[in-house]
Design a protein around this motif. Structure first.
Motif, short mmCIF file in Angstrom:
data_model
loop_
_atom_site.label_atom_id
_atom_site.label_comp_id
_atom_site.label_asym_id
_atom_site.label_seq_id
_atom_site.Cartn_x
_atom_site.Cartn_y
_atom_site.Cartn_z
N SER A 25 -97.41 24.17 -28.60
CA SER A 25 -96.97 24.70 -29.68
C SER A 25 -97.66 24.06 -30.78
CB SER A 25 -95.35 24.59 -30.23
OG SER A 25 -94.90 25.52 -29.25
N ARG A 36 -95.61 27.75 -37.03
CA ARG A 36 -94.92 27.54 -35.73
C ARG A 36 -93.60 28.66 -35.27
NH1 ARG A 36 -94.10 22.95 -32.82
NH2 ARG A 36 -95.70 21.68 -33.85
N GLU A 37 -93.27 29.20 -36.36
CA GLU A 37 -92.15 30.01 -35.82
C GLU A 37 -92.66 31.27 -35.11
OE1 GLU A 37 -92.69 29.06 -39.26
OE2 GLU A 37 -91.16 27.37 -39.12
N ARG A 40 -95.11 31.51 -29.30
CA ARG A 40 -94.13 31.59 -27.92
C ARG A 40 -94.76 30.79 -26.76
NH1 ARG A 40 -91.82 32.91 -31.76
NH2 ARG A 40 -90.78 34.65 -32.26
#
Length: 63
Positions: A25, A36-37, A40
């Motif tokens: 990530s 970052r959100e 996946r």
């Protein structure tokens, strides 16, 4: 949304998989600038009998 798919021979601990997810990530955030959100990461564990190396299964090779 960057999506990383990782194939590994089964047997890693939860802590090891957490570390992979965190580091992949971070690398994607740094490389793409995506938040970052939006990242996946999917780890697909493969049985040792289904992973071939040089004509043999990973299990037969003791991996």
């Amino acid at each position: 949304m960057p999506f990383a798919q990782i194939y590994m021979i089964e047997g890693r601990t939860e802590d090891q998989k957490r570390a992979v997810i965190e580091k992949v990530s971070t690398a994607l955030v740094e490389a793409t600038g995506a938040p970052r959100e939006a990242i996946r990461v999917w780890i697909q564990e493969v049985p040792r009998t289904n992973w071939g190396i040089a004509g043999q299964t990973a299990k037969d090779l003791g991996r």
